[in-house]
Design a protein around this motif. Structure first.
Motif, PDB file in Angstrom:
ATOM      1  N   UNK A   1       0.856  -1.184   0.000  1.00 28.25           N
ATOM      2  CA  UNK A   1       0.000   0.000   0.000  1.00 28.25           C
ATOM      3  C   UNK A   1       0.895   1.238   0.000  1.00 28.25           C
ATOM      4  N   UNK A   2       0.423   2.306  -0.649  1.00 28.00           N
ATOM      5  CA  UNK A   2       1.158   3.574  -0.700  1.00 28.00           C
ATOM      6  C   UNK A   2       0.187   4.719  -0.416  1.00 28.00           C
ATOM      7  N   UNK A   3       0.751   5.865  -0.037  1.00 28.45           N
ATOM      8  CA  UNK A   3      -0.071   7.054   0.214  1.00 28.45           C
ATOM      9  C   UNK A   3       0.568   8.264  -0.458  1.00 28.45           C
ATOM     10  N   UNK A   4      -0.250   9.083  -1.110  1.00 32.40           N
ATOM     11  CA  UNK A   4       0.237  10.256  -1.826  1.00 32.40           C
ATOM     12  C   UNK A   4       0.631  11.337  -0.818  1.00 32.40           C
ATOM     13  N   UNK A   5       1.939  11.667  -0.782  1.00 33.90           N
ATOM     14  CA  UNK A   5       2.429  12.641   0.191  1.00 33.90           C
ATOM     15  C   UNK A   5       3.384  13.671  -0.398  1.00 33.90           C
ATOM     16  N   UNK A   6       3.662  13.597  -1.689  1.00 33.32           N
ATOM     17  CA  UNK A   6       4.684  14.487  -2.236  1.00 33.32           C
ATOM     18  C   UNK A   6       4.379  14.821  -3.689  1.00 33.32           C
ATOM     19  N   UNK A   7       5.007  15.880  -4.178  1.00 31.43           N
ATOM     20  CA  UNK A   7       4.805  16.333  -5.553  1.00 31.43           C
ATOM     21  C   UNK A   7       5.880  15.774  -6.471  1.00 31.43           C
ATOM     22  N   UNK A   8       5.467  15.304  -7.626  1.00 27.20           N
ATOM     23  CA  UNK A   8       6.387  14.807  -8.651  1.00 27.20           C
ATOM     24  C   UNK A   8       6.151  15.632  -9.911  1.00 27.20           C
ATOM     25  N   UNK A   9       7.023  16.602 -10.167  1.00 30.23           N
ATOM     26  CA  UNK A   9       6.827  17.472 -11.329  1.00 30.23           C
ATOM     27  C   UNK A   9       7.007  16.714 -12.637  1.00 30.23           C
ATOM     28  N   UNK A  10       7.892  15.709 -12.645  1.00 28.34           N
ATOM     29  CA  UNK A  10       8.064  14.903 -13.865  1.00 28.34           C
ATOM     30  C   UNK A  10       6.784  14.143 -14.207  1.00 28.34           C
ATOM     31  N   UNK A  11       5.982  13.855 -13.175  1.00 31.42           N
ATOM     32  CA  UNK A  11       4.746  13.100 -13.400  1.00 31.42           C
ATOM     33  C   UNK A  11       3.658  13.949 -14.057  1.00 31.42           C
ATOM     34  N   UNK A  12       3.881  15.264 -14.135  1.00 28.81           N
ATOM     35  CA  UNK A  12       2.903  16.125 -14.797  1.00 28.81           C
ATOM     36  C   UNK A  12       2.800  15.798 -16.286  1.00 28.81           C
TER      37      UNK A  12
END
Length: 296
Positions: free
Chosen positions: A136-147
């Motif tokens: 399991x994972x939780x969204x906690x950070x920004x990934x600019x490359x993922x834009x």
């Protein structure tokens, strides 16, 4: 008599709808028509379009759904400056840092796009399950490359400190970008199979890395180095002391060596243009915080 309708299957329970009459029946039909239209609108949404509507995630933050994603890994040395701090730490977190063992009770941190118009956008705090990794994972950070990388996410490798071989482990664990994996968003089942082994335990990687696959730093440490910029914002620290933003007047090489867990001589080797007789000023320009293999 009340008519119960399953919103997903749109099939009625019993024949009670047929017993309703007059205005009551008209109200029921209107409600059902609206629900059907909403379902049709959802059904027209396709991952392959590459763009979605942000409200889809926001309004249904608690509903289970499936995305097919590609993923990469990042760790302490990939941050600028190095660290395990998260942009959107989970509610109740007393550290503000990346964490997790992969269980539903303690999911591993991940970074994703924060652009709400992307179909693969997941709001901070969203829990997901990746069957391929059994975690399991939780969204906690920004990934600019993922834009710009459609249906991509960046998973925290760990540990929350510098460790040798992290870049090798990231490379080993990252699948080809052409592969997508089933990601269950907001999983209703909290007891799915879980492998709580860390991806990197501070000493070695979960997957064996052959000697031929290990990263060899370039002879010139400035060639393909791990870059950062001396312009960071304030970073909260768990001990409450806080860390100020990078001062406009700059920091000394000694202060930067402490910040980057390096030495003055090493930073000068990585950045031969630095004049350590004076402060290194605030700048948006790139500099080397480590060599091509992520070593400080």
């Amino acid at each position: 008599q009340m008519c119960i309708r399953d919103r997903v299957s749109t099939q009625s329970t019993g024949d009670c709808c047929l017993t309703m009459a007059g205005s009551g029946l008209l109200v029921v039909l209107a409600v059902l028509a609206a629900a059907t239209a909403e379902l049709q609108r959802e059904d027209t949404w396709r991952e392959s379009e590459g763009e979605g509507e942000g409200w889809w995630s926001e309004l249904r933050a608690g509903e289970e759904r499936t995305l097919h994603m590609t993923y990469t890994f990042y760790g302490w040395i990939d941050q600028c400056p190095p660290g395990a701090y998260m942009g959107f730490p989970r509610p109740g977190s007393n550290s503000g840092k990346a964490q997790g063992d992969g269980s539903h009770a303690n999911p591993i941190s991940f970074a994703g796009t924060t652009v709400k118009t992307k179909a693969w956008y997941m709001a901070p705090g969203t829990v997901v399950y990746i069957a391929h990794l059994q975690k399991y994972f939780i969204m906690e950070d920004e990934c600019t490359d993922c834009d710009d990388k459609a249906f991509s996410m960046d998973l925290w490798l760990g540990p929350a400190a510098f460790a040798p071989g992290v870049i090798d482990c990231e490379n080993q664990m990252t699948p080809p970008s052409t592969r997508r994996f089933k990601v269950l968003v907001n999983p209703a089942n909290k007891r799915l199979p879980v492998d709580t082994r860390p991806f990197h335990d501070g000493v070695e990687c979960m997957e064996k890395i052959e000697p031929a696959d290990k990263c060899v730093p370039n002879r010139d440490p400035t060639n393909g180095c791990n870059i950062c910029q001396l312009n960071w914002d304030a970073i909260p620290e768990p001990d409450g002391s806080g860390q100020s933003a990078y001062p406009e007047k700059g920091l000394t090489c000694e202060q930067l060596a402490t910040q980057f867990q390096s030495s003055v001589s090493r930073l000068r080797e990585l950045n031969p243009g630095w004049d350590c007789s004076q402060r290194i000023p605030y700048s948006d320009d790139n500099f080397c915080q480590g060599d091509s293999c992520g070593n400080p």
